[in-house]
Design a protein around this motif. Structure first.
Motif, PDB file in Angstrom:
ATOM      1  N   LEU A 130       0.842  -1.203   0.000  1.00 17.31           N
ATOM      2  CA  LEU A 130       0.000   0.000   0.000  1.00 17.31           C
ATOM      3  C   LEU A 130       0.871   1.244   0.000  1.00 17.31           C
ATOM      4  CD1 LEU A 130      -2.805  -0.969   2.541  1.00 17.31           C
ATOM      5  CD2 LEU A 130      -2.703  -1.309   0.088  1.00 17.31           C
ATOM      6  N   SER A 136       3.885   5.281  -5.795  1.00 20.30           N
ATOM      7  CA  SER A 136       3.771   5.269  -7.258  1.00 20.30           C
ATOM      8  C   SER A 136       2.814   6.352  -7.745  1.00 20.30           C
ATOM      9  CB  SER A 136       3.327   3.894  -7.764  1.00 20.30           C
ATOM     10  OG  SER A 136       1.930   3.731  -7.630  1.00 20.30           O
ATOM     11  N   LEU A 137       1.916   6.789  -6.856  1.00 20.10           N
ATOM     12  CA  LEU A 137       0.986   7.864  -7.219  1.00 20.10           C
ATOM     13  C   LEU A 137       1.592   9.234  -6.920  1.00 20.10           C
ATOM     14  CD1 LEU A 137      -2.280   6.261  -5.819  1.00 20.10           C
ATOM     15  CD2 LEU A 137      -1.842   6.753  -8.216  1.00 20.10           C
TER      16      LEU A 137
ATOM     17  N   ASN B  55       9.789   3.644 -12.201  1.00 18.29           N
ATOM     18  CA  ASN B  55       9.247   4.789 -11.462  1.00 18.29           C
ATOM     19  C   ASN B  55      10.002   5.025 -10.158  1.00 18.29           C
ATOM     20  OD1 ASN B  55       8.260   2.667 -10.019  1.00 18.29           O
ATOM     21  ND2 ASN B  55       6.125   3.309 -10.061  1.00 18.29           N
ATOM     22  N   ARG B  84       5.988  11.027 -11.162  1.00 15.76           N
ATOM     23  CA  ARG B  84       5.214   9.815 -10.884  1.00 15.76           C
ATOM     24  C   ARG B  84       3.734  10.001 -11.184  1.00 15.76           C
ATOM     25  NH1 ARG B  84       8.124   7.991  -5.252  1.00 15.76           N
ATOM     26  NH2 ARG B  84       9.666   6.583  -6.147  1.00 15.76           N
ATOM     27  N   HIS B  85       3.263  11.251 -11.136  1.00 13.91           N
ATOM     28  CA  HIS B  85       1.865  11.476 -11.498  1.00 13.91           C
ATOM     29  C   HIS B  85       1.624  11.062 -12.950  1.00 13.91           C
ATOM     30  CE1 HIS B  85       1.536  13.313  -7.716  1.00 13.91           C
ATOM     31  NE2 HIS B  85       2.018  14.499  -8.022  1.00 13.91           N
ATOM     32  N   MET B  89       0.690   2.819 -12.025  1.00 14.07           N
ATOM     33  CA  MET B  89       1.214   1.475 -11.793  1.00 14.07           C
ATOM     34  C   MET B  89       0.125   0.584 -11.201  1.00 14.07           C
ATOM     35  SD  MET B  89       4.723   0.417  -9.873  1.00 14.07           S
ATOM     36  CE  MET B  89       5.489  -1.161 -10.129  1.00 14.07           C
ATOM     37  N   PHE B  91      -0.598  -3.538  -9.633  1.00 13.11           N
ATOM     38  CA  PHE B  91       0.177  -4.525  -8.894  1.00 13.11           C
ATOM     39  C   PHE B  91      -0.496  -5.903  -8.884  1.00 13.11           C
ATOM     40  CE2 PHE B  91       0.648  -0.288  -7.217  1.00 13.11           C
ATOM     41  CZ  PHE B  91       2.024  -0.126  -7.085  1.00 13.11           C
ATOM     42  N   ASN B  95      -3.119  -3.871  -4.111  1.00 13.15           N
ATOM     43  CA  ASN B  95      -2.706  -2.808  -3.194  1.00 13.15           C
ATOM     44  C   ASN B  95      -3.728  -1.694  -3.059  1.00 13.15           C
ATOM     45  OD1 ASN B  95      -0.427  -4.306  -2.915  1.00 13.15           O
ATOM     46  ND2 ASN B  95       0.907  -2.948  -4.073  1.00 13.15           N
ATOM     47  N   LEU B  96      -4.976  -2.069  -2.868  1.00 16.36           N
ATOM     48  CA  LEU B  96      -6.019  -1.066  -2.628  1.00 16.36           C
ATOM     49  C   LEU B  96      -6.091  -0.783  -1.134  1.00 16.36           C
ATOM     50  CD1 LEU B  96      -8.827  -2.536  -4.915  1.00 16.36           C
ATOM     51  CD2 LEU B  96      -7.149  -0.780  -5.485  1.00 16.36           C
ATOM     52  N   PHE B 108      -7.760   8.756  -4.678  1.00 17.07           N
ATOM     53  CA  PHE B 108      -6.541   8.928  -3.861  1.00 17.07           C
ATOM     54  C   PHE B 108      -5.435   9.681  -4.600  1.00 17.07           C
ATOM     55  CE2 PHE B 108      -2.803   6.773  -1.585  1.00 17.07           C
ATOM     56  CZ  PHE B 108      -2.799   7.734  -0.608  1.00 17.07           C
ATOM     57  N   GLY B 109      -5.166   9.251  -5.829  1.00 19.75           N
ATOM     58  CA  GLY B 109      -4.117   9.902  -6.611  1.00 19.75           C
ATOM     59  C   GLY B 109      -4.450  11.359  -6.887  1.00 19.75           C
ATOM     60  N   GLU B 111      -6.312  13.277  -4.927  1.00 14.50           N
ATOM     61  CA  GLU B 111      -6.103  14.001  -3.663  1.00 14.50           C
ATOM     62  C   GLU B 111      -4.644  14.424  -3.558  1.00 14.50           C
ATOM     63  OE1 GLU B 111      -8.987  11.048  -1.257  1.00 14.50           O
ATOM     64  OE2 GLU B 111      -7.326  11.831  -0.072  1.00 14.50           O
ATOM     65  N   ILE B 112      -3.769  13.498  -3.953  1.00 15.45           N
ATOM     66  CA  ILE B 112      -2.331  13.763  -3.854  1.00 15.45           C
ATOM     67  C   ILE B 112      -1.932  14.929  -4.748  1.00 15.45           C
ATOM     68  CG2 ILE B 112      -0.070  12.781  -4.438  1.00 15.45           C
ATOM     69  CD1 ILE B 112      -1.252  10.064  -3.465  1.00 15.45           C
ATOM     70  N   ARG B 156      -7.545   3.629 -10.484  1.00 12.63           N
ATOM     71  CA  ARG B 156      -6.743   4.496  -9.616  1.00 12.63           C
ATOM     72  C   ARG B 156      -5.483   4.958 -10.345  1.00 12.63           C
ATOM     73  NH1 ARG B 156      -4.316   2.071  -4.136  1.00 12.63           N
ATOM     74  NH2 ARG B 156      -3.220   0.800  -5.662  1.00 12.63           N
ATOM     75  N   ALA B 157      -4.848   4.000 -11.046  1.00 17.19           N
ATOM     76  CA  ALA B 157      -3.599   4.326 -11.734  1.00 17.19           C
ATOM     77  C   ALA B 157      -3.830   5.325 -12.867  1.00 17.19           C
ATOM     78  CB  ALA B 157      -2.962   3.053 -12.277  1.00 17.19           C
TER      79      ALA B 157
END
Lengths: 228, 348
Positions: A130, A136-137, B55, B84-85, B89, B91, B95-96, B108-109, B111-112, B156-157
């Motif tokens: 996680l 990665s994001l 990455n 990285r944006h 990626m 998996f 990996n949630l 999530f991405g 938000e970042i 998400r990716a």
């Protein structure tokens, strides 16, 4: 000795308030510092998210070792000894070494390392994948700590917190011996020193009920938070 | 789009007497814009290390990696995050975040990157629709099947509109049917969004179904790389042999064994029947495989022709002239087995 039943409610209520005050104050500080210490312990470990603060792996290792040592010291001292040791500290912070507010100081110092270790365990349970996905994001460290590690570990942290609160209620009985007051203090003074069986039984029942309630609340919160 | 040159990754020895582990030993690889590139290899070959270097989840020991012309290793922390944006990626284990709903995971991405709430909502709905999960937006990952989880991972990716998608064994924990549907989705997204995809896998099926190009990684080195159809036309290509396994049968001693490769229109022709009729020989099929690769029907066939190679030069020439790729595995002299091995080696 003849039990003065009419005085009992007032005595118990005051004791409850004292326990609440002691544990309440200590709990606030324990949550804040315990979480921080737990995060830093996990983060500064090899390969952790803050294992290289200021690009220095050595600094990370030093912080990890020192903090780990301090936590172990805190965990290895029996509470009653810690309390005596911290009398000057309580006096410096609270202005007195007697009373439930003063007793909150050793209670906090004892609870932080305890809770910090539980936080550490909870955070280590979070899948490394996680953290990787968040990286990665393009997530910052702060985001990873807040929105991945702490957010995902919430159920385990709440369980750890309830365990800590129960331990703190335990310790608060010992704090009674230096004038901290509280339910535990009543049990010792009335029940043990004056051989008052009714007081002993009533206080024990109250303690059992408190622990049950704490555990029930924690269980309910965890059920709400846990989506695994 | 991705240019990897002379990439080394060495893990330092953790214990006193162990030697450093060289996970990658001089990788050169180019992934073109809009292409689906597959890196195959056995576990331990360094596939995972390779994709994680792209990455910078792993920092390369030496060598350079350019993604869209940018050398990530030379960027500041902030620059790396920004880069990285642009690189999504996915998996193997998805990996949630278990504590978030599907929609919140997809957001999530965003938000970042600081996308405002309303815009995040809109984008999440849009991308969830694209991956076919619009109706599960408020579900938690634990309520989803593996395939659905991977769709969320893809959403998400891709929420932040990256140009590149890295796929780390994304279908390896899925059953064959679900694998197919995820591969179809990746293929669609590749076409619809012009997405460049670099994937690693140990499943040849993945390469066969969606990759335009592939590379074979063995013990930290690329031993073969190129366009799939070109690889199929390369004598002794390990990738094409793995894509079309024909078994071990090498026919009888004294006979000639050939392998032919055919693609596109030729695949429609009755090659064996024609050969048999034209030259009056009894052609024996030792093994055959026909597949659709990158939209083209291609096949490999191993044939046994009676007599040694001299006697069969005419039919072989005839096959070659008709546009088929022919590899003579065994010329029919004494020891067929050892000779074929030599021929294979010479070809490689």
């Amino acid at each position: 000795m003849i039990t003065d039943w009419s005085a009992m409610p007032a005595i118990l209520l005051q004791a409850l308030a004292e326990t609440g005050q002691m544990v309440g104050i200590a709990l606030v500080f324990t949550i804040v510092f315990g979480l921080a210490v737990g995060v830093v312990l996990v983060g500064t470990d090899t390969g952790g998210i803050i294992s290289e603060p200021f690009r220095s792996p050595r600094l990370g290792a030093v912080i990890h070792a020192v903090l780990g040592f301090l936590v172990n010291v805190g965990r290895s001292l029996p509470f009653i000894i810690l309390m005596v040791l911290l009398i000057p500290v309580s006096r410096a912070i609270v202005g007195s070494s007697i009373g439930s507010v003063a007793a909150a100081v050793p209670l906090t110092v004892a609870a932080i390392p305890f809770f910090a270790r539980l936080v550490e365990i909870a955070l280590r349970e979070v899948d490394e994948g996680l953290v990787e996905a968040a990286k990665s994001l393009g997530a910052r460290r702060g985001t990873i700590i807040g929105k991945v590690l702490l957010a995902e570990a919430r159920p385990a942290i709440v369980l750890g917190l309830s365990t800590s609160v129960i331990s703190m209620i335990n310790y608060s009985a010992i704090a009674g011996t230096i004038g901290g007051g509280g339910i535990g203090d009543i049990a010792i003074r009335y029940g043990y020193q004056r051989y008052s069986i009714p007081y002993l039984v009533v206080t024990i029942i109250i303690l059992i009920v408190i622990v049950q309630v704490v555990q029930l609340i924690a269980g309910a919160v965890v059920r709400r938070l846990n989506h695994r | 789009m991705i240019e990897i040159s002379d990439l080394y990754k060495v893990y330092p020895d953790r214990r006193a007497n162990s030697s450093p582990v060289e996970a990658l030993r001089g990788i050169d690889l180019t992934v073109k814009r809009g292409e689906i590139f597959g890196v195959v290899g056995q576990s331990g070959a360094g596939k995972s290390t390779l994709i994680r270097c792209v990455n910078l989840l792993e920092r390369p020991t030496s060598g350079s990696i350019l993604v869209d012309g940018q050398d990530l290793a030379k960027l500041s922390d902030g620059g790396l995050r920004a880069a990285r944006h642009g690189i999504g990626m996915i998996f193997q284990h998805f990996n949630l975040l278990a504590s978030r709903t599907v929609q919140q995971n997809v957001e999530f991405g965003l938000e970042i990157t600081g996308v405002p709430r309303a815009a995040r909502r809109t984008r999440a709905a849009e991308i969830l629709d694209l991956v076919g999960l619009a109706d599960r937006a408020s579900a938690f990952p634990s309520q989803l099947s593996g395939g659905q989880k991977q769709r969320v991972g893809i959403a998400r990716a891709l929420a932040g509109n990256p140009k590149v998608l890295l796929s780390d064994e994304a279908t390896s924990s899925l059953d064959p049917e679900t694998t197919d549907s995820i591969l179809e989705l990746v293929k669609d997204l590749n076409v619809q969004l012009g997405l460049t995809v670099l994937l690693i896998t140990h499943e040849m099926e993945v390469v066969k179904r969606i990759c335009h190009s592939a590379a074979l990684l063995e013990a930290g080195r690329i031993v073969e790389s190129g366009n799939i159809i070109d690889l199929l036309n390369t004598a002794g290509s390990k990738i094409s042999h793995a894509l079309f396994p024909l078994g071990e049968s090498m026919g009888a001693q004294g006979n000639t064994v050939i392998e032919i490769m055919y693609a596109g229109q030729l695949a429609e022709e009755p090659i064996v029947a024609k050969l048999s009729r034209e030259f009056g020989i009894d052609v024996n099929i030792l093994g055959a495989a026909v597949e659709v690769v990158g939209g083209t029907r291609v096949g490999r066939m191993r044939l046994e022709l009676p007599g040694n190679a001299d006697r069969n030069s005419a039919p072989i020439t005839r096959l070659r002239d008709s546009g088929l790729f022919v590899e003579v595995l065994s010329a029919g002299v004494l020891c067929a087995g050892s000779l074929s091995a030599e021929v294979r080696e010479a070809g490689a």
